[in-house]
Design an enzyme around this catalytic site. Structure first.
Site, short mmCIF file in Angstrom:
data_model
loop_
_atom_site.label_atom_id
_atom_site.label_comp_id
_atom_site.label_asym_id
_atom_site.label_seq_id
_atom_site.Cartn_x
_atom_site.Cartn_y
_atom_site.Cartn_z
CB CYS A 74 -0.94 -0.01 1.20
SG CYS A 74 -1.97 1.48 1.31
CB CYS A 79 -3.26 2.65 -1.45
SG CYS A 79 -3.61 0.96 -0.99
CE1 TYR A 214 -7.32 -1.89 -6.42
CE2 TYR A 214 -8.76 -3.78 -6.51
CZ TYR A 214 -7.64 -3.17 -6.00
OH TYR A 214 -6.85 -3.82 -5.10
CG HIS A 457 -27.90 24.23 -2.06
ND1 HIS A 457 -28.24 23.39 -3.10
CD2 HIS A 457 -28.01 25.50 -2.52
CE1 HIS A 457 -28.56 24.13 -4.15
NE2 HIS A 457 -28.42 25.41 -3.82
#
Length: 484
Positions: A74, A79, A214, A457
């Site tokens: 990783c 990653c 992926y 929002h």
């Protein structure tokens, strides 16, 4: 040596029996593999009072049977460096979009691959040193070399100079992860895996990617975002097998919209080295030329060199270590976590398993890992994130009608930039309980609770709390859509 997996009520008795046996060991715990899971287990066990040793291969960005590095896949070749390259690739599209936001950008914007690569290497070296400090601060003894198990309570470490030293331990933890594999087609030695893809000396202007998972779609996005020509080959009609079909279709459209050439239901049959590059032959007989061919066709548990069969540790057909719900093997003193067990192969899952291991063995709190509702993300451009069941899985497991809520829209940012790229948000709800299946969080959130939440929002996230109309109802016992 062999024994059956422990049932729920047997674990405490077995641990107590072992603690009652007085024996001298060099360590309470010895961990083979200092990746995310191994380091977590070592540190947390030490924090619980255990004397801990850990071994790891010497550092190198590209792994092999003799090189690796503290931090594991990783941090060093997974990653973290991948996400750095994704960030770099994202700027390609951002610069295009910026013009419609008033930024006057020259037509020729240069990208220097080697500069980004050096920054990436600097960062993984920094993290490698941080992981070493974390171990030192927890008083974990780190050994640089290859570990193998030579007995139920004995680990042999072959050091850099070739000398071998053995250490005894009350418990041994296997945390050796997984390694990329290549399909055995003619010319496969000309292809690279994700390890090499993160450390290429030259940027590939023409890239061929084989795989639909992926890793494949992420590297396709990376190289295309940086200006390369990318051809993506995969066996199914859509990429990302195992994900929700509707989301897979959107990812495919967005990849094509960004300029990735998709070749569904197509594999590769041969690679040949030529003066112009690597000649690639597809299963349909088409020829392509590439500077780089990436095989992103899966990973295998990294267990071959651990001597496990000789000790009696049971493996499955893929070479993964068989464990019970507490990550214990059939040998009472030997445990395993992470990709070496081939359960859910994600870094956060390895961390969870390691934490549960430390709690069980040294914390006095037997703990099973919980694999329900594990979230995951695919860092293609734009990205995909999911949690819970896909629509197809929900229909398969349903005990009542399933309600599907979707919201597809053009994000505000794209209305100005002019980019034709849709966003899709989706909720899958069990009508009987009102609980979200694809959003089923640990707290058991209901659709009504989502509806009563005031959104932020303007943001895309508010779509999750404003979906009022059912897109479709799937009646109980209805067959799922044909898997693509």
């Amino acid at each position: 040596m062999g024994r059956k997996m422990l049932a729920d009520g047997e674990l405490d008795k077995a641990v107590a029996a072992e603690e009652a046996t007085e024996a001298h060991y060099d360590f309470d715990l010895f961990v083979i593999g200092a990746g995310s899971g191994g380091v977590r287990a070592a540190r947390f066990s030490a924090n619980n009072g255990a004397k801990v040793g850990i071994c790891e291969l010497p550092f190198h960005p590209i792994s092999s049977e003799e090189i690796g590095g503290v931090g594991g896949t990783c941090v060093i070749r997974g990653c973290v460096p991948k996400k750095i390259l994704v960030y770099g690739a994202t700027y390609g599209g951002e610069l295009e979009d910026a013009r419609n936001y008033g930024w006057e950008i020259n037509e020729n914007v240069d990208f220097t691959w080697k500069k980004l690569l050096q920054k990436k290497t600097d960062e993984i070296l920094r993290l490698n040193n941080i992981y070493k400090r974390l171990l030192a601060n927890a008083a974990v003894k780190l050994y640089e070399g290859e570990g193998r198990i030579v007995g139920p309570n004995e680990v042999e470490v072959r050091q850099i100079d070739g000398t071998k030293i053995s250490y005894t331990a009350k418990h041994i933890l296997i945390a050796t992860g997984s390694r990329a594999q290549k399909p055995n087609i003619p010319g496969h030695e000309l292809a690279i895996t994700s390890d090499e893809a993160l450390s290429l000396e030259e940027f590939p202007k023409r890239a061929v990617v084989l795989g639909g998972g992926y890793i494949a779609v992420e590297f396709a996005s990376i190289w295309r975002g940086m200006g390369g020509t990318v051809d993506l080959f995969f066996r199914k009609e859509l990429p990302l097998r195992g994900f929700d079909d509707e989301m897979r279709a959107l990812v495919a459209r967005n990849l094509e919209g960004r300029g990735v050439n998709l070749h569904p239901q197509t594999s590769l049959t041969q690679l040949t080295k030529t003066d112009e590059g690597i000649k690639v032959i597809s299963s349909h007989g088409e020829e392509f030329m590439a500077d780089v061919v990436l095989f992103a066709t899966g990973r295998n548990p990294n267990t071959k060199r651990l001597n496990l069969e000789a000790v009696g540790v049971e493996l499955d057909q893929a070479g993964a270590v068989k464990v019970d719900e507490y990550s214990r093997t059939n040998i009472p003193s030997i445990w395993a976590v992470g990709d070496a067990t081939n359960r859910i192969n994600l870094t956060p899952v390895a961390l969870m398993e390691a934490t549960c291991f430390a709690n069980t063995v040294f914390g006095g709190k037997p703990t099973k890992a919980d694999y329900s509702n594990v979230a995951c993300a695919v860092f293609c451009i734009p990205p995909l994130a999911v949690v819970g069941l896909s629509e197809e899985e929900a229909v398969e497991k349903a005990t009542g009608d399933i309600l599907v809520f979707t919201s597809g829209f053009n994000p505000m940012k794209n209305t100005i930039s002019g980019r034709q790229e849709k966003s899709l948000m989706k909720l899958i709800v069990d009508e009987q309980t009102d609980k979200g299946i694809a959003i089923a969080l640990k707290c058991g959130a209901t659709k009504a609770q989502f509806d009563s939440t005031v959104g932020i929002h303007p943001s895309s996230a508010e779509e999750f709390v404003t979906m009022r109309t059912v897109t479709r109802r799937i009646a109980y016992k209805a067959k799922p859509k044909t898997s693509l």
